[in-house]
Design a protein around this motif. Structure first.
Motif, PDB file in Angstrom:
ATOM      1  N   ASP A  47       1.330  14.654  -2.463  1.00  0.00           N
ATOM      2  CA  ASP A  47       2.018  15.798  -1.879  1.00  0.00           C
ATOM      3  C   ASP A  47       1.410  16.105  -0.521  1.00  0.00           C
ATOM      4  OD1 ASP A  47       3.837  17.854  -1.642  1.00  0.00           O
ATOM      5  OD2 ASP A  47       2.870  19.193  -3.067  1.00  0.00           O
ATOM      6  N   PHE A  48       1.889  17.159   0.106  1.00  0.00           N
ATOM      7  CA  PHE A  48       1.413  17.535   1.431  1.00  0.00           C
ATOM      8  C   PHE A  48      -0.109  17.604   1.436  1.00  0.00           C
ATOM      9  CE2 PHE A  48       1.232  20.474   5.168  1.00  0.00           C
ATOM     10  CZ  PHE A  48       2.000  19.705   6.026  1.00  0.00           C
ATOM     11  N   PRO A  49      -0.771  16.876   2.335  1.00  0.00           N
ATOM     12  CA  PRO A  49      -2.236  16.739   2.284  1.00  0.00           C
ATOM     13  C   PRO A  49      -3.005  17.911   2.868  1.00  0.00           C
ATOM     14  CG  PRO A  49      -1.374  15.450   4.096  1.00  0.00           C
ATOM     15  CD  PRO A  49      -0.181  16.029   3.383  1.00  0.00           C
ATOM     16  N   VAL A  50      -2.307  18.919   3.365  1.00  0.00           N
ATOM     17  CA  VAL A  50      -2.937  20.088   3.979  1.00  0.00           C
ATOM     18  C   VAL A  50      -2.690  21.310   3.101  1.00  0.00           C
ATOM     19  CG1 VAL A  50      -2.929  21.600   5.999  1.00  0.00           C
ATOM     20  CG2 VAL A  50      -2.652  19.133   6.287  1.00  0.00           C
ATOM     21  N   PRO A  51      -3.693  22.140   2.854  1.00  0.00           N
ATOM     22  CA  PRO A  51      -3.506  23.323   2.003  1.00  0.00           C
ATOM     23  C   PRO A  51      -2.459  24.282   2.564  1.00  0.00           C
ATOM     24  CG  PRO A  51      -5.847  22.879   2.329  1.00  0.00           C
ATOM     25  CD  PRO A  51      -5.106  21.987   3.273  1.00  0.00           C
ATOM     26  N   LEU A  52      -1.716  24.913   1.667  1.00  0.00           N
ATOM     27  CA  LEU A  52      -0.746  25.945   2.009  1.00  0.00           C
ATOM     28  C   LEU A  52      -1.162  27.255   1.341  1.00  0.00           C
ATOM     29  CD1 LEU A  52       2.586  23.948   1.425  1.00  0.00           C
ATOM     30  CD2 LEU A  52       1.330  24.208   3.565  1.00  0.00           C
ATOM     31  N   SER A  53      -0.945  28.364   2.014  1.00  0.00           N
ATOM     32  CA  SER A  53      -1.317  29.665   1.443  1.00  0.00           C
ATOM     33  C   SER A  53      -0.315  30.080   0.371  1.00  0.00           C
ATOM     34  CB  SER A  53      -1.362  30.731   2.542  1.00  0.00           C
ATOM     35  OG  SER A  53      -0.067  30.947   3.072  1.00  0.00           O
ATOM     36  N   LYS A  54      -0.688  31.048  -0.436  1.00  0.00           N
ATOM     37  CA  LYS A  54       0.181  31.504  -1.524  1.00  0.00           C
ATOM     38  C   LYS A  54       1.468  32.132  -0.999  1.00  0.00           C
ATOM     39  CE  LYS A  54      -3.529  32.293  -4.889  1.00  0.00           C
ATOM     40  NZ  LYS A  54      -4.220  33.298  -5.752  1.00  0.00           N
ATOM     41  N   ASP A  55       1.404  32.730   0.186  1.00  0.00           N
ATOM     42  CA  ASP A  55       2.592  33.382   0.738  1.00  0.00           C
ATOM     43  C   ASP A  55       3.353  32.498   1.725  1.00  0.00           C
ATOM     44  OD1 ASP A  55       0.671  33.398   2.692  1.00  0.00           O
ATOM     45  OD2 ASP A  55       0.945  35.490   3.275  1.00  0.00           O
ATOM     46  N   PHE A  56       3.053  31.206   1.717  1.00  0.00           N
ATOM     47  CA  PHE A  56       3.768  30.287   2.598  1.00  0.00           C
ATOM     48  C   PHE A  56       5.267  30.319   2.298  1.00  0.00           C
ATOM     49  CE2 PHE A  56       5.856  26.170   3.027  1.00  0.00           C
ATOM     50  CZ  PHE A  56       5.700  25.942   4.384  1.00  0.00           C
ATOM     51  N   ALA A  57       6.077  30.269   3.356  1.00  0.00           N
ATOM     52  CA  ALA A  57       7.528  30.296   3.183  1.00  0.00           C
ATOM     53  C   ALA A  57       8.187  29.458   4.266  1.00  0.00           C
ATOM     54  CB  ALA A  57       8.033  31.740   3.240  1.00  0.00           C
ATOM     55  N   PRO A  58       9.395  28.964   4.020  1.00  0.00           N
ATOM     56  CA  PRO A  58      10.129  28.222   5.051  1.00  0.00           C
ATOM     57  C   PRO A  58      10.329  29.072   6.301  1.00  0.00           C
ATOM     58  CG  PRO A  58      11.140  27.893   2.912  1.00  0.00           C
ATOM     59  CD  PRO A  58      10.113  28.967   2.737  1.00  0.00           C
ATOM     60  N   HIS A  59      10.482  28.397   7.427  1.00  0.00           N
ATOM     61  CA  HIS A  59      10.579  29.037   8.731  1.00  0.00           C
ATOM     62  C   HIS A  59      12.048  29.151   9.148  1.00  0.00           C
ATOM     63  CE1 HIS A  59       8.639  30.471  12.296  1.00  0.00           C
ATOM     64  NE2 HIS A  59       9.054  29.497  13.086  1.00  0.00           N
ATOM     65  N   SER A  60      12.356  30.119   9.981  1.00  0.00           N
ATOM     66  CA  SER A  60      13.705  30.267  10.503  1.00  0.00           C
ATOM     67  C   SER A  60      13.822  29.600  11.866  1.00  0.00           C
ATOM     68  CB  SER A  60      14.071  31.750  10.629  1.00  0.00           C
ATOM     69  OG  SER A  60      15.303  31.902  11.304  1.00  0.00           O
ATOM     70  N   GLN A  61      14.898  28.856  12.071  1.00  0.00           N
ATOM     71  CA  GLN A  61      15.121  28.242  13.382  1.00  0.00           C
ATOM     72  C   GLN A  61      15.234  29.301  14.467  1.00  0.00           C
ATOM     73  OE1 GLN A  61      19.003  26.592  14.167  1.00  0.00           O
ATOM     74  NE2 GLN A  61      18.442  26.877  16.308  1.00  0.00           N
ATOM     75  N   ARG A  62      15.685  30.479  14.101  1.00  0.00           N
ATOM     76  CA  ARG A  62      15.833  31.585  15.047  1.00  0.00           C
ATOM     77  C   ARG A  62      14.481  31.967  15.662  1.00  0.00           C
ATOM     78  NH1 ARG A  62      19.739  35.809  15.588  1.00  0.00           N
ATOM     79  NH2 ARG A  62      18.854  37.676  16.553  1.00  0.00           N
ATOM     80  N   ASP A  63      13.388  31.641  14.976  1.00  0.00           N
ATOM     81  CA  ASP A  63      12.063  32.000  15.453  1.00  0.00           C
ATOM     82  C   ASP A  63      11.405  30.911  16.294  1.00  0.00           C
ATOM     83  OD1 ASP A  63      12.146  34.514  14.376  1.00  0.00           O
ATOM     84  OD2 ASP A  63      11.105  33.978  12.527  1.00  0.00           O
ATOM     85  N   LEU A  64      12.137  29.865  16.627  1.00  0.00           N
ATOM     86  CA  LEU A  64      11.601  28.868  17.547  1.00  0.00           C
ATOM     87  C   LEU A  64      11.679  29.409  18.973  1.00  0.00           C
ATOM     88  CD1 LEU A  64      13.270  25.569  16.251  1.00  0.00           C
ATOM     89  CD2 LEU A  64      11.063  26.535  15.603  1.00  0.00           C
ATOM     90  N   VAL A  65      10.617  29.226  19.739  1.00  0.00           N
ATOM     91  CA  VAL A  65      10.589  29.736  21.104  1.00  0.00           C
ATOM     92  C   VAL A  65      11.748  29.178  21.934  1.00  0.00           C
ATOM     93  CG1 VAL A  65       9.326  29.592  23.280  1.00  0.00           C
ATOM     94  CG2 VAL A  65       8.146  30.308  21.218  1.00  0.00           C
ATOM     95  N   LEU A  66      11.981  27.867  21.832  1.00  0.00           N
ATOM     96  CA  LEU A  66      13.036  27.261  22.646  1.00  0.00           C
ATOM     97  C   LEU A  66      14.427  27.690  22.192  1.00  0.00           C
ATOM     98  CD1 LEU A  66      11.672  23.663  23.315  1.00  0.00           C
ATOM     99  CD2 LEU A  66      11.892  25.546  24.928  1.00  0.00           C
TER     100      LEU A  66
END
Length: 436
Positions: A47-66
Motif C-alpha cells: 500500500d501507500f508507503p508514506v504514513p497518512l493521518s487519521k483525518d486524511f481526506a481526498p482533495h478538491s480540484q477547486r483548491d488547486l492554485v492553478l
C-alpha cells in the motif's frame, strides 16, 4: 598534450577518496546477503508507503492554485497567472529573448489544442472529455492470456508512444479529486463520470536535461511545455488503445487526481522534498499523465522506495535553489504545512500525508515576476543528471548506507558541477549546438 581541468581533477579525486570507504562498506553489506545492485535499488510495498493521518481526506480540484488562478476564483492568483508569458523579451539577457519566448510558446502548442486547461487541473476538456469514453470502442473485449500479459502489452504500447515509464494501479478514491471545477460550469462530481473506473494507467514522459538546466530562464520552459504536449499525445493514444481493446477509457494529465500519489501507487517512484515524484535514473525530470479505464485484468504494480525520503531530509538543494522560498527547509516531513497554520493560507495542500509541504502561492508569484514558469527544484535535484557511472554507484550506496552517504552525495553533486541554477552560460551553450 592537453592538461585536465584542475577543478575537475580535484573533484574526481575527492569523489574517489570520499567514496572508497563507503564503496567497501556497501559492497560488503550487499555481498553478505547476496544482493546485486538491482536488488538493493528498491523495496516494494502493498500500500501507500508514506504514513497518512487519521483525518486524511481526498482533495478538491477547486483548491488547486492553478485552478483557482485559471478559473478566476481568486483574483489575486489570476493576476499572477496572467503575468506568465506576458513579459516583454529582453534581448540583452540570455534566456529571456524573443528566441526563448518563441520556443516556449511553440512547446505548448499541442497541449493547448488537445488538453486546454489541463495544466491547471481543469477536468473534462479537449481529448480529456468524458464524452469520449467509448469513442471508436471495439465491441469485442480482447482477452489477454493472463494479468502479466496484459500489463506488458499496455506498457509496451505506452513505450511505443513515447513514455519513459509506465505503471498500473488500482483506482484509489483517496487520490481522486473529491470534486471537480470548470469555468462556466462550476463544481461537479464523480456521479457525472460515464463509467466506473477500475484501473489507472500512469505514464511518465521526459523533459530535456539541457533545457531544464537553464532554469529559471524561459529556455527551460520550452521543455516544460513540450512535456505537457507529450502528455497529451501519449495519454490520448493509450486511452484509444484501451478502447480499441474493447474497454472504456478516459485520459488525463494534471486533471482528475493527485498525479504524484498515483505515480507512487503505480511504482514509478517516490515523493521528494520538492513535491514532485522522483524516479530512478530520471529524478523529477518528467511529467505524468494518466488513463482511467474499467479494465481490471492487468498485473498491478506496487509502490516502491529507493532511499529518496531519507536523502531529501539531508539534501535540501531544491529548497536552497527555490527563488520564491516556497520549498521548506524542514529537517523532517510533517502531516501539515509548516509555513503557516492559517487555513486561509494552506487550503491549497492535500493535508494528512507525511511529506514536505510547499507554498504554491509563493511559487506562482515568482512565475509572474519571472514572466514564465520555473524549474529550479527539478534542475537542482541530485537525482536529475545524466546516467554516468558514478551517479549509479552513489545511488546504490545511498540505498545500502544512508546517513553520511547522503551528505556526500549532495556535496559531490555540487563538486561535479551539477544542479547550478540561474547560469546564463547554460543558455548560451544550449543555443550554440544542434546535434542529431
Amino acid at each position: 598534450m592537453t592538461m585536465p581541468n584542475t577543478n575537475e581533477t580535484v573533484s574526481r579525486r575527492s569523489f574517489l577518496k570520499l567514496t572508497s570507504a563507503s564503496v567497501m562498506s556497501a559492497a560488503a553489506a550487499a555481498a553478505s546477503v547476496g544482493m546485486t545492485a538491482e536488488d538493493v535499488m528498491a523495496k516494494s510495498y502493498d500500500d501507500f508507503p508514506v504514513p497518512l493521518s487519521k483525518d486524511f481526506a481526498p482533495h478538491s480540484q477547486r483548491d488547486l492554485v492553478l485552478t483557482r488562478a485559471a478559473a478566476g476564483i481568486n483574483p489575486e492568483l489570476t493576476k499572477m497567472l496572467k503575468q506568465v508569458g506576458n513579459r516583454e523579451p529582453q534581448e540583452d539577457i540570455p534566456g529571456y529573448s524573443q528566441l526563448d519566448n518563441a520556443l516556449t510558446a511553440a512547446s505548448w502548442a499541442v497541449h493547448d489544442v488537445l488538453m486546454p486547461g489541463d495544466s491547471a487541473g481543469i477536468t473534462n476538456t479537449g481529448v480529456n472529455s468524458w464524452d469520449l469514453y467509448n469513442k471508436d470502442k471495439n465491441s469485442n473485449a480482447f482477452q489477454f492470456e493472463n494479468p502479466q500479459h496484459a500489463s506488458i502489452a499496455i506498457k509496451k504500447a505506452a513505450q511505443s508512444f513515447g513514455a519513459i515509464n509506465c505503471g498500473i494501479a488500482r483506482r484509489d478514491e483517496r487520490w481522486d479529486y473529491k470534486e471537480f471545477f470548470s469555468p462556466g460550469r462550476g463544481s461537479f462530481g464523480w456521479e457525472d463520470f460515464p463509467f466506473e473506473p477500475k484501473s489507472v494507467i500512469v505514464m511518465a514522459v521526459p523533459m530535456d536535461y539541457h533545457m531544464i538546466s537553464t532554469s529559471p530562464a524561459w529556455t527551460s520552459s520550452g521543455t516544460v511545455g513540450d512535456g505537457y504536449s507529450r502528455m497529451a499525445k501519449v495519454a490520448t493514444c493509450i486511452a484509444q488503445f484501451m478502447r480499441g481493446l474493447g474497454y472504456n477509457a478516459i485520459c488525463a494529465g494534471n486533471s482528475m487526481a493527485n498525479s504524484v500519489a498515483y505515480g507512487i501507487m503505480a511504482g514509478l517512484g517516490e515523493g521528494g522534498r520538492n513535491g514532485a515524484l522522483i524516479m530512478p535514473k530520471h529524478g523529477p525530470r518528467f511529467r505524468i499523465c494518466k488513463v482511467y479505464t474499467d479494465f481490471e485484468g492487468a498485473e498491478y504494480d506496487k509502490p516502491m522506495t529507493f532511499g529518496v525520503a531519507s536523502f531529501c531530509e539531508r539534501c535540501k538543494r531544491c529548497a536552497d535553489a527555490c527563488p520564491s522560498k516556497a520549498i521548506p527547509h524542514d529537517d523532517k516531513p510533517s502531516f501539515m504545512p509548516t509555513y503557516s497554520t492559517n487555513p486561509d493560507e494552506t487550503w491549497n495542500n492535500q493535508k494528512g500525508i507525511y511529506k514536505y509541504y510547499s507554498n504554491s502561492k509563493k511559487c506562482l508569484k515568482f512565475w509572474g515576476e519571472n514572466g514564465n514558469d520555473c524549474s529550479n527544484c527539478i534542475s537542482s535535484c541530485p537525482y536529475n543528471k545524466p546516467d554516468f557511472w558514478h551517479h549509479r554507484l552513489v545511488d546504490v550506496m545511498n540505498t545500502i548506507s544512508p546517513g553520511a552517504v547522503h551528505t556526500m552525495m549532495r556535496e559531490m553533486d555540487i563538486l561535479f558541477g551539477y544542479g547550478k541554477v540561474g547560469d546564463p552560460e547554460k543558455v548560451v551553450k544550449f543555443w550554440s549546438t544542434a546535434e542529431f
